[in-house]
Design a protein around this motif. Structure first.
Motif, PDB file in Angstrom:
ATOM      1  N   ARG A  35       0.846  -1.198   0.000  1.00  0.00           N
ATOM      2  CA  ARG A  35       0.000   0.000   0.000  1.00  0.00           C
ATOM      3  C   ARG A  35       0.874   1.238   0.000  1.00  0.00           C
ATOM      4  NH1 ARG A  35      -2.651  -0.479   6.095  1.00  0.00           N
ATOM      5  NH2 ARG A  35      -0.752   0.063   7.264  1.00  0.00           N
ATOM      6  N   THR A  88      -5.770   4.043   5.218  1.00  0.00           N
ATOM      7  CA  THR A  88      -6.111   4.703   3.963  1.00  0.00           C
ATOM      8  C   THR A  88      -4.896   4.754   3.044  1.00  0.00           C
ATOM      9  OG1 THR A  88      -7.850   6.040   4.960  1.00  0.00           O
ATOM     10  CG2 THR A  88      -6.861   6.865   2.916  1.00  0.00           C
ATOM     11  N   VAL A  90      -3.604   3.595  -1.410  1.00  0.00           N
ATOM     12  CA  VAL A  90      -3.822   2.796  -2.603  1.00  0.00           C
ATOM     13  C   VAL A  90      -3.162   1.443  -2.347  1.00  0.00           C
ATOM     14  CG1 VAL A  90      -3.387   2.535  -5.066  1.00  0.00           C
ATOM     15  CG2 VAL A  90      -3.906   4.807  -4.110  1.00  0.00           C
ATOM     16  N   GLN A 115      -8.059   2.026  -4.483  1.00  0.00           N
ATOM     17  CA  GLN A 115      -8.132   2.948  -3.350  1.00  0.00           C
ATOM     18  C   GLN A 115      -8.926   2.349  -2.193  1.00  0.00           C
ATOM     19  OE1 GLN A 115      -6.719   6.200  -3.060  1.00  0.00           O
ATOM     20  NE2 GLN A 115      -7.365   5.955  -0.918  1.00  0.00           N
ATOM     21  N   THR A 117     -10.238   3.881   1.506  1.00  0.00           N
ATOM     22  CA  THR A 117     -10.350   5.081   2.316  1.00  0.00           C
ATOM     23  C   THR A 117     -11.120   4.755   3.589  1.00  0.00           C
ATOM     24  OG1 THR A 117     -10.361   6.475   0.337  1.00  0.00           O
ATOM     25  CG2 THR A 117     -11.135   7.460   2.392  1.00  0.00           C
TER      26      THR A 117
END
Length: 120
Positions: A35, A88, A90, A115, A117
């Motif tokens: 990530r 949070t 990508v 993504q 979030t």
């Protein structure tokens, strides 16, 4: 060439859950999730080896995230529970023959990213 396609991202509230999937076009020795948050370096989240199913996790996700695979479908999953705002980012699916599971350049193929979030 192995193509990787992630799915399942989106938004969740803190304490909630999301499940990511990564479908591969062929067999790979090992697959991992990484990530990258804005302004930060890409970091390893978890890895699973196709042969024996051994798994590895970053300290910050142990006990909250679970990586799994369905070898018949060449698909890997990341179940994310008790999500926190700091999750949070990508999220990227990666595959290859990693000797060191948490090192990005050990992975040959990468997905486009998806993504995630988490709001407080």
């Amino acid at each position: 060439q192995v193509l990787l396609v992630e799915s399942g991202g989106g938004s969740a509230q803190a304490g909630g859950s999301l499940r990511l999937s990564c479908a591969a076009s062929g067999y790979t020795y090992g697959r991992g999730w990484f990530r990258q948050a804005p302004g930060k370096e890409r970091e390893a989240v978890a890895c699973i080896y196709s042969g024996d199913g051994s798994t590895y996790y970053a300290d910050g996700v142990k006990g909250r995230f679970t990586i799994s695979q369905d070898n018949a479908k060449n698909t890997m999953y990341l179940q994310m529970n008790d999500l926190k705002p700091e999750d949070t980012a990508v999220y990227y699916c990666a595959a290859g023959r990693p000797l060191r599971w948490d090192v990005t350049f050990e992975y040959r193929w990468w997905g486009q990213g998806i993504q995630v979030t988490v709001s407080s």
